[in-house]
Each structure stands twice: as C-alpha cells, then as structure tokens.
Enzyme design. Structure first.
Site, short mmCIF file in Angstrom:
data_model
loop_
_atom_site.label_atom_id
_atom_site.label_comp_id
_atom_site.label_asym_id
_atom_site.label_seq_id
_atom_site.Cartn_x
_atom_site.Cartn_y
_atom_site.Cartn_z
N CYS A 192 0.84 -1.19 0.00
CA CYS A 192 0.00 0.00 0.00
C CYS A 192 0.88 1.24 0.00
O CYS A 192 1.88 1.33 0.73
CB CYS A 192 -0.92 -0.02 1.22
SG CYS A 192 -1.86 1.51 1.44
N ASP A 199 -0.01 -6.12 -0.48
CA ASP A 199 -1.11 -6.37 -1.41
C ASP A 199 -0.70 -7.54 -2.29
O ASP A 199 0.27 -7.46 -3.04
CB ASP A 199 -1.39 -5.14 -2.28
CG ASP A 199 -1.93 -3.97 -1.48
OD1 ASP A 199 -2.74 -4.20 -0.56
OD2 ASP A 199 -1.55 -2.82 -1.77
#
Length: 285
Positions: A192, A199
């Site tokens: 992120c 992620d």
C-alpha cells in the site's frame, strides 16, 4: 474537494477512524490518477482502455421495517475517470449504510451508483457513469471461483534478486516471428502506498508481438515486491513498461488482488477495444 486534500496523506488510510453507521456519501475520498500517471510518462491522454473492477463483500442496510439486508456489490470504474477512490474511505462509506433504512435494493443501488460516479468523475468537464451490480443472497451460490487461463510463468526456476520495479528486465526477441500468447503469474506483490501493508495479486498478460522473454518478465513482476503503490497504479506501470520496452502490437494486463477490508480491486488495461472480463474471483480472493 480541493486538490490540497486529494492526496493519500489526507485520506483516512492508516489512521484511526470512527465507523459511521449512518449513510454518508461524503466519506468517499477521491484521489487523482494524474499524479502517478505523470510518473510513468502519461501527462495527458492515456494510451489504453479498461476499468477497475471492485467487489464489495461487506454491504448491508436496513429495510423500512428495520430488518438487515445483505448483498455483494460489483463496481466498475472506467480508467478514464480522473480519480480513483481510496479503499479505506470506500469501506467507511459502505459501513455508513449499516444502520440506514432504504426502501429496497434498487434505492441502495441508485445511491451507490450516484455517489461513486460523483467521486470518481469529480471535476471532469464531461462526467460519466460507473457500473454497479448488486447480488442478493439468492445468487451467492452461483458466484464462481476460477483461476486465470494461460501459461504460468511461475513454472520457471529463476533467480530473483530485485524487489523494486526493474523495467530493464523486460525484453522481446525481435529476431523471432511474432506470437500471440497469454502469460500468468500468482507472484505479484506490492505494498500500500500509505500504510506499507502487503497487497497480494495475480496477473494475466495477453499480448501479440515478438516473443517476450519469459524469465525476464517473471523477474520483472517479482520486482514489485517491495514497491509502494496502489493496485491501479501498479497495473498501469506494468502495462506501460511492457508496452514501451517490448513494443507488442496488442497488449492486455489484468490483475486480481486479494481482498482487504472486505474489498478487492482488479484493474484491467488493454490496447484495443474488447469486452471487460467477468468479475469472477480467484481462490485467494
């Protein structure tokens, strides 16, 4: 919302938040796409088509008698919109439906479509729409799980030592005749932009052109492992790096990321008109 406050550091991401359970569209926090597009050489018109396909797994509201209702929501945001929506603000917005009464699912659908469209098209001289589809519990059992089709790059036994984007790893063999092939990987990981949280994603690359070196392509995808950027921005960076360095005649890049906060975001970018893929989740989602 002024540009001063349209930056990730001003969003609710990574900060303690009060969870509002009364409908409030002002919770949506749009972020401009242009800032990151300039980084990859796109200050003006974009050379691709596509959309961001969202799935909201945590959507609930009250009917007129106060009984909770639940649904899944599929949201399609065109890549031409000047903004994306910061994902935590999207979660907070969805939570604001929790204790609000609506006449029926059609009213919820209309609110979602209007609010999301206003946020992502904000400031555009020619605002458009977004796609929203609600799935009732009666349809949940028909939600399929399917992995990407194509040739897996993950089968290759390669050494990986670079963990920030390394486009110099990309190359095409111009001495070979053009091919059309679909290559996939489950090894995409980025972080992120604001919180640094991981992620996890899978990516599908469909191209026509001189053969792309598969080992280099896999090493390139792995090189995103320590990179901080939102999903949409990572996919556009991957697309532009392949497009400029390998020079295919056609290119499609589609990534599906695992959900966080009850949301998954799945960007799709393509060089040529074609139908959007069905928003079908993968096993890790």
């Amino acid at each position: 919302m002024s540009d001063t406050f349209s930056h990730p550091e001003h969003s609710p991401l990574g900060k303690p938040s009060a969870y509002v359970d009364r409908y409030d569209p002002a919770l949506l926090f749009p972020l401009p796409r242009l800032t990151k597009r300039i980084e990859i050489g796109l200050p003006g018109a974009i050379p691709f088509l596509g959309a961001d396909l969202w799935t909201a797994f945590e959507l609930s509201w009250l009917n007129p008698r106060g009984k909770p209702q639940v649904a899944l929501a599929h949201v399609t945001v065109p890549c031409e919109t000047p903004h994306i929506i910061e994902s935590k603000s999207f979660k907070l917005y969805l939570n604001s439906f929790n204790n609000s009464r609506f006449a029926d699912a059609a009213e919820v659908l209309a609110r979602l479509r209007a609010d999301i469209a206003e946020a992502v098209w904000r400031g555009s001289p020619t605002p458009g729409s977004v796609g929203v589809k609600l799935l009732s519990p009666e349809a949940f059992d028909r939600e399929a799980v399917h992995e990407f089709d194509g040739l897996s790059l993950d089968r290759l036994d390669v050494e990986c030592s670079r963990y920030t984007p390394a486009p110099d790893l990309l190359r095409a063999d111009t001495a070979q005749l053009p091919v059309s092939e679909v290559l996939t990987s489950n090894l995409l990981k980025s972080n992120c932009l604001v919180t640094g949280q991981p992620d996890w994603g899978s990516v599908r690359i469909d191209y026509s052109g001189h053969p792309i070196d598969q080992e280099g392509l896999l090493q390139y995808l792995v090189s995103f492992r320590n990179h901080n950027e939102f999903h949409e921005q990572c996919v556009e960076r991957i697309y532009m790096d392949i497009w400029t360095r390998c020079k295919p005649t056609k290119l499609t890049v589609y990534a599906r990321y695992t959900r966080r906060g009850g949301l998954d975001i799945n960007p799709f970018r393509t060089s040529h008109p074609q139908p959007l893929p069905a928003n079908v989740r993968m096993a890790r989602q």
